[in-house]
Design an enzyme around this catalytic site. Structure first.
Site: not given
Length: 324
Positions: A191, A152, A148, A119-121
């Site tokens: 989201h 990742k 999270y 994920s881009s987070c």
């Protein structure tokens, strides 16, 4: 150290066993649809009720039985700001266990080609925009979803470690904010885009005078339709071999206010829009640099307006049995 496997770019064998972990979810189901459309004839998937990926023994037994040649790891515990902020232990523990079990079992049973989805987070909260792949681990994470993100990041490192120690040509991809058929539309776990679709669709149906959204609406976000993401995954599996994760997105973003306006227009809501600035905004901007993906020969094809229209149509057609 294992012998290095040489990856030759080109079409994957459509008749080989291909396991899509998380094939019932938003991303996994889109990948499954795309692989079917591309002619893969030996797809394997298990729902969470059939196979708990947090159970190591069961995961290893599944790999021993099915012996997949290719794997996409799209299974994850996911959620929006509220869910991530409320249950950080769950998001860290569940995702770490899923990843470690699947990646270890895949290595043990000789999976030739694997794509790990993150994920881009994973990138720092205040990373320079647009965010390049090399920005990873250069700053502090967004606190509302740091658990999270750490899980990742661990997955990326696991893939890189497997490449170094065992020579397997496994890769990682980091998608931007995804949306589309099969999304989570629940008030607590969704989201921003599916949350807005549900909120405005219900307001339009009920004739509600106003709708209140979290935050100021000023943060900017990038959105990629999940069918585009699925196409990008197969493209990377057939064309990319590198240890660095690849950003997957559109290369453009919109403010949350602009997004809300698009959604309201699509569902036909014309009431008042209120912004609750006592609620957190999250990261001020999150736009991915997709030069690496573009250089490999792929770009998104579904516009945001068209994607929202498709998603609203799917949401309304499946309202009786969607995740809510």
């Amino acid at each position: 150290m294992g012998a290095e496997v040489t990856f030759v770019p080109g079409k994957l064998d459509r008749s080989s066993t291909f396991y899509v972990a998380g094939h019932c979810g938003l991303v996994g189901s889109a990948i499954w649809r795309n692989l079917e459309a591309e002619g893969f004839s030996a797809l394997v998937g298990r729902s969470s009720s059939e196979l708990d990926l947090k159970n190591r023994d069961d995961v290893f037994a599944f790999f021993a039985e099915t012996k997949p040649r290719y794997v996409v790891l799209a299974a994850a515990k996911v959620g929006g700001i509220l869910a991530n902020n409320s249950y950080p232990v769950d998001f860290l523990s569940d995702n770490l266990r899923i990843q470690v079990n699947v990646l270890d079992a895949a290595r043990e049973h000789g999976v030739e080609r694997l794509l790990f989805l993150g994920s881009s987070c994973i990138y720092p909260k205040f990373a320079e925009q647009p965010i390049r792949e090399e920005s990873l681990l250069t700053g502090h994470l967004e606190p509302t979803n740091d658990a999270y993100a750490i899980a990742k990041i661990a997955g990326i490192m696991h893939v890189q470690a497997t490449r170094r120690q065992y020579g397997l040509p496994w890769i990682s991809a980091m998608p931007t904010n995804l949306y589309g058929p099969g999304d989570n539309f629940s008030p607590e776990g969704s989201h921003v885009l599916p949350a807005l679709i549900r909120r405005y669709d219900e307001a339009a149906s009920n004739g509600t005078a106003s709708v209140t959204n979290w935050g100021s609406g000023s943060p900017r976000r990038e959105f990629l339709h999940v069918d585009d993401m699925a196409a990008a995954c197969l493209h990377l599996l057939e064309n990319y071999d590198g240890s660095e994760q690849v950003n997957v997105g559109t290369g453009t973003d919109v403010s949350i206010k602009e997004l809300a306006s698009i959604v309201a227009g699509v569902v036909g809501y014309d009431g008042e829009i209120i912004w609750d600035t006592t609620k957190p905004d999250g990261t001020p901007q999150k736009l991915l640099d997709v030069a690496k993906l573009s250089d490999s020969g792929w770009k998104a094809s579904i516009s945001l307006s068209d994607g929202v229209k498709r998603t609203v149509e799917w949401y309304r057609a499946n309202a009786d049995h969607i995740r809510s």
